[in-house]
Structures are given as C-alpha cells and as structure tokens.
Write a protein that holds these residues in place. Structure first.
Motif, PDB file in Angstrom:
ATOM      1  N   GLY A   1       0.819  -1.204   0.000  1.00 54.86           N
ATOM      2  CA  GLY A   1       0.000   0.000   0.000  1.00 54.86           C
ATOM      3  C   GLY A   1       0.855   1.256   0.000  1.00 54.86           C
ATOM      4  N   PHE A   2       1.900   1.242   0.804  1.00 52.00           N
ATOM      5  CA  PHE A   2       2.812   2.389   0.859  1.00 52.00           C
ATOM      6  C   PHE A   2       3.590   2.533  -0.444  1.00 52.00           C
ATOM      7  CE2 PHE A   2       1.976   1.378   5.275  1.00 52.00           C
ATOM      8  CZ  PHE A   2       1.697   2.636   5.789  1.00 52.00           C
ATOM      9  N   PHE A   3       3.945   1.399  -1.049  1.00 51.02           N
ATOM     10  CA  PHE A   3       4.634   1.428  -2.343  1.00 51.02           C
ATOM     11  C   PHE A   3       3.743   2.056  -3.407  1.00 51.02           C
ATOM     12  CE2 PHE A   3       5.415  -0.632  -6.458  1.00 51.02           C
ATOM     13  CZ  PHE A   3       6.697  -0.172  -6.705  1.00 51.02           C
ATOM     14  N   ARG A   4       2.477   1.637  -3.447  1.00 55.17           N
ATOM     15  CA  ARG A   4       1.533   2.192  -4.429  1.00 55.17           C
ATOM     16  C   ARG A   4       1.366   3.702  -4.226  1.00 55.17           C
ATOM     17  NH1 ARG A   4       1.635  -1.712  -7.995  1.00 55.17           N
ATOM     18  NH2 ARG A   4       0.480  -3.574  -7.438  1.00 55.17           N
ATOM     19  N   ARG A   5       1.218   4.104  -2.966  1.00 55.54           N
ATOM     20  CA  ARG A   5       1.044   5.521  -2.692  1.00 55.54           C
ATOM     21  C   ARG A   5       2.320   6.305  -3.037  1.00 55.54           C
ATOM     22  NH1 ARG A   5      -0.990   7.288   3.153  1.00 55.54           N
ATOM     23  NH2 ARG A   5       1.204   7.018   3.669  1.00 55.54           N
ATOM     24  N   GLY A   6       3.463   5.722  -2.750  1.00 57.13           N
ATOM     25  CA  GLY A   6       4.728   6.374  -3.090  1.00 57.13           C
ATOM     26  C   GLY A   6       4.897   6.566  -4.588  1.00 57.13           C
ATOM     27  N   GLU A   7       4.523   5.547  -5.357  1.00 56.73           N
ATOM     28  CA  GLU A   7       4.568   5.660  -6.822  1.00 56.73           C
ATOM     29  C   GLU A   7       3.690   6.816  -7.310  1.00 56.73           C
ATOM     30  OE1 GLU A   7       5.074   1.590  -9.229  1.00 56.73           O
ATOM     31  OE2 GLU A   7       3.239   1.680  -8.022  1.00 56.73           O
ATOM     32  N   ALA A   8       2.487   6.884  -6.753  1.00 58.04           N
ATOM     33  CA  ALA A   8       1.552   7.933  -7.167  1.00 58.04           C
ATOM     34  C   ALA A   8       2.073   9.311  -6.759  1.00 58.04           C
ATOM     35  CB  ALA A   8       0.170   7.671  -6.565  1.00 58.04           C
ATOM     36  N   HIS A   9       2.632   9.414  -5.560  1.00 54.55           N
ATOM     37  CA  HIS A   9       3.194  10.695  -5.130  1.00 54.55           C
ATOM     38  C   HIS A   9       4.343  11.120  -6.042  1.00 54.55           C
ATOM     39  CE1 HIS A   9       1.424  10.436  -0.828  1.00 54.55           C
ATOM     40  NE2 HIS A   9       0.760  11.342  -1.526  1.00 54.55           N
ATOM     41  N   CYS A  10       5.164  10.182  -6.463  1.00 60.78           N
ATOM     42  CA  CYS A  10       6.246  10.506  -7.420  1.00 60.78           C
ATOM     43  C   CYS A  10       5.666  11.075  -8.709  1.00 60.78           C
ATOM     44  CB  CYS A  10       7.078   9.269  -7.741  1.00 60.78           C
ATOM     45  SG  CYS A  10       8.355   8.920  -6.542  1.00 60.78           S
ATOM     46  N   THR A  11       4.644  10.436  -9.211  1.00 62.66           N
ATOM     47  CA  THR A  11       4.015  10.889 -10.450  1.00 62.66           C
ATOM     48  C   THR A  11       3.459  12.304 -10.289  1.00 62.66           C
ATOM     49  OG1 THR A  11       3.484   8.626 -11.061  1.00 62.66           O
ATOM     50  CG2 THR A  11       2.213  10.354 -12.140  1.00 62.66           C
ATOM     51  N   LEU A  12       2.971  12.609  -9.097  1.00 64.67           N
ATOM     52  CA  LEU A  12       2.426  13.935  -8.807  1.00 64.67           C
ATOM     53  C   LEU A  12       3.517  14.940  -8.428  1.00 64.67           C
ATOM     54  CD1 LEU A  12      -0.680  12.798  -6.729  1.00 64.67           C
ATOM     55  CD2 LEU A  12      -0.720  13.861  -8.998  1.00 64.67           C
ATOM     56  N   LEU A  13       4.773  14.499  -8.520  1.00 64.66           N
ATOM     57  CA  LEU A  13       5.940  15.323  -8.172  1.00 64.66           C
ATOM     58  C   LEU A  13       5.933  15.730  -6.699  1.00 64.66           C
ATOM     59  CD1 LEU A  13       6.122  17.580 -11.365  1.00 64.66           C
ATOM     60  CD2 LEU A  13       7.168  15.330 -10.979  1.00 64.66           C
ATOM     61  N   GLN A  14       5.325  14.902  -5.872  1.00 65.12           N
ATOM     62  CA  GLN A  14       5.297  15.117  -4.422  1.00 65.12           C
ATOM     63  C   GLN A  14       6.370  14.227  -3.799  1.00 65.12           C
ATOM     64  OE1 GLN A  14       1.188  14.158  -3.575  1.00 65.12           O
ATOM     65  NE2 GLN A  14       0.483  16.190  -4.177  1.00 65.12           N
ATOM     66  N   PHE A  15       7.617  14.619  -4.044  1.00 63.17           N
ATOM     67  CA  PHE A  15       8.748  13.752  -3.715  1.00 63.17           C
ATOM     68  C   PHE A  15       8.929  13.548  -2.211  1.00 63.17           C
ATOM     69  CE2 PHE A  15       9.870  15.610  -7.918  1.00 63.17           C
ATOM     70  CZ  PHE A  15       9.642  14.456  -8.648  1.00 63.17           C
ATOM     71  N   GLN A  16       8.668  14.567  -1.439  1.00 63.20           N
ATOM     72  CA  GLN A  16       8.810  14.444   0.020  1.00 63.20           C
ATOM     73  C   GLN A  16       7.868  13.373   0.552  1.00 63.20           C
ATOM     74  OE1 GLN A  16      11.088  16.632   0.960  1.00 63.20           O
ATOM     75  NE2 GLN A  16      11.150  16.461   3.161  1.00 63.20           N
ATOM     76  N   LYS A  17       6.608  13.408   0.094  1.00 65.84           N
ATOM     77  CA  LYS A  17       5.629  12.409   0.503  1.00 65.84           C
ATOM     78  C   LYS A  17       6.018  11.025   0.010  1.00 65.84           C
ATOM     79  CE  LYS A  17       1.647  15.478   0.837  1.00 65.84           C
ATOM     80  NZ  LYS A  17       0.305  15.786   0.326  1.00 65.84           N
ATOM     81  N   ALA A  18       6.551  10.973  -1.213  1.00 66.36           N
ATOM     82  CA  ALA A  18       6.968   9.692  -1.790  1.00 66.36           C
ATOM     83  C   ALA A  18       8.076   9.062  -0.953  1.00 66.36           C
ATOM     84  CB  ALA A  18       7.418   9.872  -3.226  1.00 66.36           C
ATOM     85  N   VAL A  19       9.038   9.878  -0.561  1.00 67.07           N
ATOM     86  CA  VAL A  19      10.150   9.369   0.252  1.00 67.07           C
ATOM     87  C   VAL A  19       9.619   8.813   1.567  1.00 67.07           C
ATOM     88  CG1 VAL A  19      12.194  10.076   1.587  1.00 67.07           C
ATOM     89  CG2 VAL A  19      11.934  10.801  -0.793  1.00 67.07           C
ATOM     90  N   GLN A  20       8.677   9.522   2.196  1.00 65.54           N
ATOM     91  CA  GLN A  20       8.097   9.042   3.462  1.00 65.54           C
ATOM     92  C   GLN A  20       7.400   7.706   3.244  1.00 65.54           C
ATOM     93  OE1 GLN A  20       5.591  12.328   4.590  1.00 65.54           O
ATOM     94  NE2 GLN A  20       7.269  13.435   5.585  1.00 65.54           N
ATOM     95  N   ASP A  21       6.688   7.565   2.146  1.00 60.73           N
ATOM     96  CA  ASP A  21       5.980   6.315   1.867  1.00 60.73           C
ATOM     97  C   ASP A  21       6.935   5.168   1.612  1.00 60.73           C
ATOM     98  OD1 ASP A  21       3.367   7.263   2.135  1.00 60.73           O
ATOM     99  OD2 ASP A  21       3.270   7.874   0.022  1.00 60.73           O
ATOM    100  N   LEU A  22       8.048   5.460   0.984  1.00 59.48           N
ATOM    101  CA  LEU A  22       8.946   4.401   0.532  1.00 59.48           C
ATOM    102  C   LEU A  22      10.047   4.074   1.537  1.00 59.48           C
ATOM    103  CD1 LEU A  22       9.117   5.496  -3.195  1.00 59.48           C
ATOM    104  CD2 LEU A  22       7.742   3.647  -2.209  1.00 59.48           C
ATOM    105  N   GLU A  23      10.093   4.801   2.660  1.00 59.46           N
ATOM    106  CA  GLU A  23      11.112   4.509   3.683  1.00 59.46           C
ATOM    107  C   GLU A  23      10.755   3.273   4.460  1.00 59.46           C
ATOM    108  OE1 GLU A  23      13.387   8.536   4.910  1.00 59.46           O
ATOM    109  OE2 GLU A  23      11.449   8.245   5.870  1.00 59.46           O
TER     110      GLU A  23
END
Length: 98
Positions: free
Chosen positions: A76-98
């Motif tokens: 679930g966190f991986f999916r959300r991180g992928e989507a955040h990357c696509t939205l250029l929300q890199f800070q959120k993506a990093v939090q999801d993927l840690e």
C-alpha cells in the motif's frame, strides 16, 4: 460481473490488456461485492490501474484505502509512493517508501 471474484478476474484481464480505466472499474466492483476477498489487495490493484491510467490523484486515494485495510502491508505504501512521485510530491513519496 457475477460476483467479486469474477470482477477481480475481469480487472486483471483488463490490466494485462492495457485497459487501465476498465481495470480500475472492475476492481471497484469487486470491492463493492464485499464477498470475502481481501479488500487491501483489491485497493492495491485499483491504485496500480488508476496510476497507469493517468489518474495519480485517484491512485493515492485507492492506496490510502489499501493502507487503512492493511496498515502493515508495504505494498500500500509502495503504491502511494509511486503515485506521489508521479504527482511530483517527492517528500511524501520518500516518506511512503522509507
């Protein structure tokens, strides 16, 4: 679809054929049947289909529902991180993927 399992199968087939919006719709139908299938898996699949279909914001929402259903599942966190990357929300993506 006749039931949740059938809807999930149709969603998987649509995803494999590149019909991502149809796949997302079928995964949503499977969720609505609520016939004992793992909702977290269905939301994860829906998130992937939405992201591939160009709907990253909706993919985040589906990933959030996946995380609600199964908070300790990394997918679930991986999916959300992928989507955040696509939205250029890199800070959120990093939090999801840690």
């Amino acid at each position: 679809p006749e039931n949740g399992m059938h809807a999930k199968e149709l969603g998987t087939l649509a995803f494999r054929k590149g019909s991502f919006k149809m796949a997302a719709k079928m995964f949503q139908a499977a969720i609505q049947f609520d016939d004992g299938q793992d909702a977290a898996v269905l939301y994860s699949n829906q998130s992937a289909a939405l992201l591939k279909g160009g709907l990253a914001g909706a993919a985040v929402e589906a990933a959030n529902k996946c995380i609600e259903q199964r908070p300790n599942w990394s997918k679930g966190f991986f999916r959300r991180g992928e989507a955040h990357c696509t939205l250029l929300q890199f800070q959120k993506a990093v939090q999801d993927l840690e």
